[in-house]
Design an enzyme around this catalytic site. Sequence first.
Site, PDB file in Angstrom:
ATOM      1  N   LYS A 190       0.821  -1.009   0.105  1.00 32.12           N
ATOM      2  CA  LYS A 190       0.022  -0.154   0.005  1.00 32.12           C
ATOM      3  C   LYS A 190       1.007   1.067   0.201  1.00 32.12           C
ATOM      4  CE  LYS A 190       0.095  -0.121   4.446  1.00 32.12           C
ATOM      5  NZ  LYS A 190      -1.589  -0.344   6.525  1.00 32.12           N
ATOM      6  N   TYR A 248      14.618  31.595   6.488  1.00 27.38           N
ATOM      7  CA  TYR A 248      13.750  32.118   6.474  1.00 27.38           C
ATOM      8  C   TYR A 248      13.868  32.256   8.398  1.00 27.38           C
ATOM      9  CZ  TYR A 248      11.605  31.228   2.191  1.00 27.38           C
ATOM     10  OH  TYR A 248      11.995  30.699   0.827  1.00 27.38           O
TER      11      TYR A 248
END
Length: 402
Positions: free
Chosen positions: A27, A261
């Site tokens: 999956k 940042y």
Amino acid sequence: MDLSAISDNIKALKDRTKAPFFMAVVKGNAYGHGLVEVARTAVASGADWLGTAQLTEAIALRNAGITAPILSWLYLASQTSDTILEALENNIDVSLGSVHQLQVLAGIAQRLGRPAVVHLELDSGLSRGGARKEDWAELVAHARQAELDGTVLVRGIWTHLAWADVPAHPGNASAVAEFEDAVREAREAGLTPELRHVSSSANILDRPEFHFDMVRAGLAIYGLAPADHLNPTDFGLRPALSVTAPLVMVKKVPAGTGVSYEHQAITYEPRYLGLIPLGYADGIPKGISGRSVVDIGGRSVPVIGKVCMDQFMVDLGPDATGIDVGDTAVLFGDPATGAASADDWGAAIGSHGDEIINRIAPRLPRIYASSERASLDGASSEGTYECPDYQEPAAAGQDNVA
Ligand SMILES: *Cc1c(COP(=O)(O)O)cnc(C)c1O
């Protein structure tokens, strides 16, 4: 992507179980590793079954020419679903956990002219899919009637354990007892399920008494730890996935330079910074900032400043001799090579390796290799591991109590 690791891991896991059937769970694009490549490798390495959550992944496996039995367990039951129709046409077994799902499947099977092959799912405590024990008798009765009508065939009965990743937890034994009752009830109602399956990776390694007719292996085939106390190397398992990137820039910055940042990191002396062209759009978690997890030329260097969308910086220290643009940075991989593992990354952000590997974005090119490394390097640990008894965690804090 080292497919030989997946192959070796499957062989090592098969050696640890007496269950006659082995399912490789693929999956989530095979936990980020590539659905079709992993499925092919798994089948070639002895996996009898493949498991997916979504029907579309199961159908993609059939479209790739894979003929091994497949079970899929998550879908919206709707009479007009082309996906269910296509799955049944493609001989994909589906999970069945409610009378509503049964009625829908039976209707679609009727149109198709052959029964839907199903595995009845018991909700033994996860409260996810499946029927709770008080609804079980009704589901079983409907399933038996549908068998007589020729619309459904019950091939399996299964459950997924709420304490799957804590093998010694007593909740597992009581869930398994509930499961055995459910199987008995189904047989008494006239069903003849061939496949009883309960265990995922941690219980494959740790609880042989829960293996029944088939085990469903996910994380362990990818070489990651399915539980904190289960170290993959102790079982001869190794990670298949390494994430690497080239250093795209190396620069010297003076003391007092803010990095990324909001300048959450500021150099206290002249330092060299390296630029890595991967960011949170690629699945690099922001929480990895400040952690020494990146290996460059055998040196473990920290991520410095905020992780950006497509890039982040590493702190190469006051002296970057021998490090150049184009050098390979290993973010994580096989710890035997000295790199951090995905499990180390998971631990660094308060999660687990499964979250790290699953988040690696589709845009990263997957490169498949089969390493020459000898199988398991003699790291066989057969018979050396004892299942521990369950111990309550020292500080059993419970978040999320509703
Ligand atoms: C994901 C999953 C597995 C595999 O679990 P791992 O811990 O990764 O081995 C098995 N069964 C079901 C139903 C699952 O959803």
